[in-house]
Design an enzyme around this catalytic site. Structure first.
Site, PDB file in Angstrom:
ATOM      1  N   ARG A 193      47.955  34.259  42.201  1.00 59.07           N
ATOM      2  CA  ARG A 193      46.978  33.714  41.158  1.00 59.07           C
ATOM      3  C   ARG A 193      47.072  31.986  41.535  1.00 59.07           C
ATOM      4  O   ARG A 193      47.158  31.762  40.357  1.00 59.07           O
ATOM      5  CB  ARG A 193      46.380  33.707  40.130  1.00 59.07           C
ATOM      6  CG  ARG A 193      46.882  35.295  39.604  1.00 59.07           C
ATOM      7  CD  ARG A 193      45.646  36.466  40.520  1.00 59.07           C
ATOM      8  NE  ARG A 193      44.736  36.031  39.606  1.00 59.07           N
ATOM      9  CZ  ARG A 193      43.533  36.219  39.030  1.00 59.07           C
ATOM     10  NH1 ARG A 193      44.457  37.008  38.144  1.00 59.07           N
ATOM     11  NH2 ARG A 193      42.290  36.181  38.340  1.00 59.07           N
ATOM     12  N   PRO A 194      47.412  31.285  43.025  1.00 58.91           N
ATOM     13  CA  PRO A 194      48.105  29.879  42.780  1.00 58.91           C
ATOM     14  C   PRO A 194      46.017  28.711  42.524  1.00 58.91           C
ATOM     15  O   PRO A 194      45.341  29.477  42.424  1.00 58.91           O
ATOM     16  CB  PRO A 194      47.819  29.351  44.458  1.00 58.91           C
ATOM     17  CG  PRO A 194      46.901  30.500  44.797  1.00 58.91           C
ATOM     18  CD  PRO A 194      47.100  31.735  44.333  1.00 58.91           C
ATOM     19  N   ILE A 195      46.609  27.858  42.177  1.00 51.63           N
ATOM     20  CA  ILE A 195      45.530  26.390  41.650  1.00 51.63           C
ATOM     21  C   ILE A 195      44.980  25.509  42.575  1.00 51.63           C
ATOM     22  O   ILE A 195      44.533  24.824  42.236  1.00 51.63           O
ATOM     23  CB  ILE A 195      45.600  26.564  40.311  1.00 51.63           C
ATOM     24  CG1 ILE A 195      46.955  25.736  40.139  1.00 51.63           C
ATOM     25  CG2 ILE A 195      45.128  28.118  38.785  1.00 51.63           C
ATOM     26  CD1 ILE A 195      46.690  24.981  38.874  1.00 51.63           C
ATOM     27  N   ASP A 196      45.735  25.678  44.048  1.00 47.38           N
ATOM     28  CA  ASP A 196      45.610  24.613  44.908  1.00 47.38           C
ATOM     29  C   ASP A 196      43.929  24.322  45.319  1.00 47.38           C
ATOM     30  O   ASP A 196      44.023  22.916  45.418  1.00 47.38           O
ATOM     31  CB  ASP A 196      46.378  25.175  46.180  1.00 47.38           C
ATOM     32  CG  ASP A 196      46.368  26.405  46.525  1.00 47.38           C
ATOM     33  OD1 ASP A 196      45.918  27.566  45.878  1.00 47.38           O
ATOM     34  OD2 ASP A 196      45.585  25.941  48.098  1.00 47.38           O
ATOM     35  N   ARG A 208      44.899  33.562  32.310  1.00 49.29           N
ATOM     36  CA  ARG A 208      44.943  32.681  32.898  1.00 49.29           C
ATOM     37  C   ARG A 208      43.174  31.563  33.290  1.00 49.29           C
ATOM     38  O   ARG A 208      42.982  30.435  33.585  1.00 49.29           O
ATOM     39  CB  ARG A 208      44.935  33.179  34.312  1.00 49.29           C
ATOM     40  CG  ARG A 208      44.939  33.912  35.305  1.00 49.29           C
ATOM     41  CD  ARG A 208      45.504  34.769  36.295  1.00 49.29           C
ATOM     42  NE  ARG A 208      45.754  33.300  37.178  1.00 49.29           N
ATOM     43  CZ  ARG A 208      44.577  32.542  37.662  1.00 49.29           C
ATOM     44  NH1 ARG A 208      43.342  32.850  38.021  1.00 49.29           N
ATOM     45  NH2 ARG A 208      45.184  32.102  38.489  1.00 49.29           N
ATOM     46  N   ASP A 220      37.328  43.701  42.104  1.00 47.39           N
ATOM     47  CA  ASP A 220      37.562  44.494  40.832  1.00 47.39           C
ATOM     48  C   ASP A 220      36.274  45.675  40.430  1.00 47.39           C
ATOM     49  O   ASP A 220      37.241  46.191  39.578  1.00 47.39           O
ATOM     50  CB  ASP A 220      36.285  43.331  39.702  1.00 47.39           C
ATOM     51  CG  ASP A 220      37.031  41.501  39.558  1.00 47.39           C
ATOM     52  OD1 ASP A 220      36.801  40.665  39.011  1.00 47.39           O
ATOM     53  OD2 ASP A 220      38.255  41.749  39.954  1.00 47.39           O
ATOM     54  N   ASN A 232      32.785  37.823  33.097  1.00 49.56           N
ATOM     55  CA  ASN A 232      33.630  36.584  33.961  1.00 49.56           C
ATOM     56  C   ASN A 232      33.015  35.926  34.559  1.00 49.56           C
ATOM     57  O   ASN A 232      32.808  34.830  34.772  1.00 49.56           O
ATOM     58  CB  ASN A 232      34.293  37.423  35.478  1.00 49.56           C
ATOM     59  CG  ASN A 232      35.466  37.883  34.928  1.00 49.56           C
ATOM     60  OD1 ASN A 232      36.155  38.098  33.604  1.00 49.56           O
ATOM     61  ND2 ASN A 232      35.256  38.815  36.168  1.00 49.56           N
TER      62      ASN A 232
HETATM   63  C1  EPZ Z   1      38.429  35.726  39.648  1.00 48.81           C
HETATM   64  O1  EPZ Z   1      39.219  35.472  39.431  1.00 48.81           O
HETATM   65  C2  EPZ Z   1      37.643  37.032  38.278  1.00 48.81           C
HETATM   66  N1  EPZ Z   1      37.960  36.137  37.097  1.00 48.81           N
HETATM   67  C3  EPZ Z   1      38.830  37.864  38.918  1.00 48.81           C
HETATM   68  O2  EPZ Z   1      38.638  38.800  37.518  1.00 48.81           O
HETATM   69  C4  EPZ Z   1      37.729  38.303  40.017  1.00 48.81           C
HETATM   70  O3  EPZ Z   1      38.594  39.776  40.703  1.00 48.81           O
HETATM   71  C5  EPZ Z   1      38.460  37.199  40.724  1.00 48.81           C
HETATM   72  O4  EPZ Z   1      37.847  36.164  40.581  1.00 48.81           O
HETATM   73  C6  EPZ Z   1      38.137  37.261  42.575  1.00 48.81           C
HETATM   74  O5  EPZ Z   1      36.617  38.105  42.736  1.00 48.81           O
HETATM   75  C7  EPZ Z   1      37.466  35.617  36.028  1.00 48.81           C
HETATM   76  O6  EPZ Z   1      36.394  35.140  36.720  1.00 48.81           O
HETATM   77  C8  EPZ Z   1      37.731  35.599  35.205  1.00 48.81           C
HETATM   78  P1  EPZ Z   1      39.854  33.486  43.011  1.00 48.81           P
HETATM   79  P2  EPZ Z   1      39.661  33.767  40.571  1.00 48.81           P
HETATM   80  O7  EPZ Z   1      40.267  32.606  42.581  1.00 48.81           O
HETATM   81  O8  EPZ Z   1      38.804  33.288  39.900  1.00 48.81           O
HETATM   82  C9  EPZ Z   1      42.992  33.054  45.923  1.00 48.81           C
HETATM   83  C10 EPZ Z   1      38.471  40.703  36.211  1.00 48.81           C
HETATM   84  O9  EPZ Z   1      39.330  41.916  36.442  1.00 48.81           O
HETATM   85  N2  EPZ Z   1      42.961  31.679  45.684  1.00 48.81           N
HETATM   86  O10 EPZ Z   1      38.326  33.711  43.732  1.00 48.81           O
HETATM   87  O11 EPZ Z   1      41.805  34.544  39.828  1.00 48.81           O
HETATM   88  C11 EPZ Z   1      43.815  33.907  45.190  1.00 48.81           C
HETATM   89  O12 EPZ Z   1      45.226  33.713  44.957  1.00 48.81           O
HETATM   90  C12 EPZ Z   1      39.805  39.595  37.062  1.00 48.81           C
HETATM   91  O13 EPZ Z   1      38.054  40.713  35.815  1.00 48.81           O
HETATM   92  C13 EPZ Z   1      44.150  30.843  45.891  1.00 48.81           C
HETATM   93  O14 EPZ Z   1      44.452  31.058  47.249  1.00 48.81           O
HETATM   94  O15 EPZ Z   1      39.710  34.694  41.997  1.00 48.81           O
HETATM   95  C14 EPZ Z   1      42.767  35.720  45.180  1.00 48.81           C
HETATM   96  O16 EPZ Z   1      43.540  35.582  46.225  1.00 48.81           O
HETATM   97  C15 EPZ Z   1      40.943  39.964  37.828  1.00 48.81           C
HETATM   98  N3  EPZ Z   1      43.767  29.358  45.682  1.00 48.81           N
HETATM   99  C16 EPZ Z   1      42.057  34.798  45.840  1.00 48.81           C
HETATM  100  O17 EPZ Z   1      41.707  32.886  45.927  1.00 48.81           O
HETATM  101  C17 EPZ Z   1      43.018  28.719  44.520  1.00 48.81           C
HETATM  102  O18 EPZ Z   1      42.964  27.539  43.843  1.00 48.81           O
HETATM  103  C18 EPZ Z   1      40.582  35.252  45.287  1.00 48.81           C
HETATM  104  O19 EPZ Z   1      40.453  34.427  44.244  1.00 48.81           O
HETATM  105  C19 EPZ Z   1      42.561  29.577  43.399  1.00 48.81           C
HETATM  106  C20 EPZ Z   1      42.178  31.380  43.913  1.00 48.81           C
END
Ligand code: EPZ
Length: 416
Positions: free
Chosen positions: A123-126, A94, A306, A24
């Site tokens: 996993r939204p990207i908002d 993703r 994780d 990551n």
């Molecule tokens: C990163 O994912 C990691 N992946 C994930 O690891 C890890 O679980 C996660 O961070 C949390 O630590 C990578 O780094 C490649 P977030 P990411 O954006 O960036 C919400 C693994 O097993 N959210 O911090 O996608 C989302 O829905 C993977 O190695 C929004 O609402 O995590 C979630 O509930 C799994 N809008 C929360 O935030 C957004 O635009 C955390 O997501 C973005 C996220």
């Protein structure tokens, strides 16, 4: 490639094993290579399916790559970057969406397929898009693609509603080539973000406030090339630490960063495992069943989501009753159902589970649903009575470098 592996439980794992580079951290750093100009060298890049997918993505965008089996990746980037990312690569992983910020910053246009959700959540990207818009880009969804355009990105103040790891990384990368200063407030603090920032700074970016929740990026006109080493994978290290506790073994993990392991060290000590700390090594041992403890996942430096599945596996054979609460993702307990098939006593509620520890699990056929669930099921199989067959190995190969081989080197009876 094999789709399943078999293991026999009951063998205490003992010995020394070295961690691999952090998946990551390597993924956003590879995306960050899009911002660079010239030939860069990245060391300690783990040999994983997800890394191979990101390398294909870089090639599709016009970069040249050369990945050697010793974990060194050479990347050549120029000003000529294509701005469309292939659908099949983004849907395969993703994290491919991390190329959005760099492509937008370098070309002023990015067309990236909307990343799907996955087993653990929508996993939204908002938050990513809100950050790009704040920097002056337009974003819209057209035929399943996110189309981002900006004549010029201009630095600004951005507040993240949630400390999203990916949004912090994507916005930080886009801001590197923006005009003026960008401040990201409520930024995520995960060590992988710091690693990305230090990689970018080594290539000429001007990022400050790393390791804090307020990251400042002074835009520059060009980012050059660099040579950089990726940090160790704190989640793989944590998985190996739990392998020692659940098998009543004694394992030394080498090549670690202590400051990345604190939440897990505390929890393992709370449940009675012995944890000894060296300069860049950690030794975990247990001579009796661990005690039940409660876990609540939080953004870093809280207990990492994780590691939730792996620790939950340990708690299924702990002495007592534990509650595990998942606050980051909305559907990250699928491993619980599979553990119940192995004799675990787990009550699944909305965003938490209650576990009544049992003396021993019993080996069974189980199915991997997502990467960390796979690690949890292997840990459970190593502690269970009899044989376990773990199906759906492709999930595991996405994120763990040679985990079965590492377990075998510690005396574990595991094929695959
Ligand atoms: C990163 O994912 C990691 N992946 C994930 O690891 C890890 O679980 C996660 O961070 C949390 O630590 C990578 O780094 C490649 P977030 P990411 O954006 O960036 C919400 C693994 O097993 N959210 O911090 O996608 C989302 O829905 C993977 O190695 C929004 O609402 O995590 C979630 O509930 C799994 N809008 C929360 O935030 C957004 O635009 C955390 O997501 C973005 C996220």
């Amino acid at each position: 490639m094999k789709s399943r592996l078999s293991l026999e439980g009951g063998v205490p794992l003992k010995g020394t094993v070295r961690s691999s580079g952090a998946k990551n951290a390597a993924l956003p750093i590879l995306a960050g290579c899009i911002l660079t100009h010239g030939d860069s060298v990245i060391h300690n890049v783990p040999d994983l399916m997800d890394i191979k997918t990101m390398i294909k993505m870089l090639e599709a965008l016009g970069l040249k790559t050369d990945y050697r089996s010793n974990g060194t990746l050479r990347v050549s980037s120029t000003q000529k970057i294509r701005h469309i990312a292939p659908y099949e690569l983004v849907t395969a992983m993703r994290a491919s969406f991390f190329v959005a910020g760099p492509v937008l910053a370098k070309t002023g246009l990015a067309k990236i397929p909307l990343p799907g959700g996955c087993a653990i959540g929508s996993r939204p990207i908002d938050l990513h898009l809100k950050g790009f818009e704040a920097l002056g880009a337009t974003t819209e969804i057209q035929h399943g693609f996110v189309v981002m355009k900006a004549k010029k990105l201009v630095g600004t103040q951005i507040y993240l509603d949630f400390p999203s790891v990916g949004a912090t990384e994507n916005i930080m990368m886009a801001a590197c080539l923006a005009e003026g200063k960008t401040v990201i407030e409520n930024a995520a603090l995960e060590p992988e973000i710091t690693d990305l920032g230090e990689f970018l700074n080594s290539a000429g970016a001007r990022i400050s406030g790393l390791r804090t929740n307020k990251i400042t990026i002074e835009g520059v006109s060009q980012i050059n090339n660099t040579e950089y080493t990726v940090i160790p994978d704190r989640i793989e290290v944590g998985t190996l630490m739990i392998a020692a506790a659940i098998t009543l073994g004694d394992i030394v993990v080498e090549g670690i960063r202590m400051e990345h392991q604190e939440p897990l060290i505390q929890k393992l000590r709370d449940c009675g495992a012995v944890v000894e700390i060296g300069d860049d090594t950690i030794r975990v041992s247990a001579t009796e069943r661990v005690r039940a403890v409660d876990i609540k996942t939080m953004p870093f430096p809280g207990f990492p989501t994780d590691m939730q599945a792996q620790f939950l596996a340990l708690l299924t054979v702990a002495n007592g009753t534990s509650v595990v609460t998942e606050t980051i993702f909305e559907n990250r307990f699928m491993h619980a159902q599979e553990l119940i098939r192995m004799g675990a006593k787990i009550k699944i509620e909305q965003n938490h589970v209650t576990i009544t520890g049992v003396e021993q699990l019993s080996g069974a056929d189980v199915k991997i649903t997502d990467l960390r669930a796979g690690a949890a099921l292997i840990l459970a199989g190593l502690a269970a009575d009899g044989f376990t067959t773990v199906h759906g190995l492709h999930h595991l190969n996405r994120g763990y470098e040679n985990l079965p081989a590492k377990i075998r080197s510690l005396g574990g009876r595991i094929s695959g």
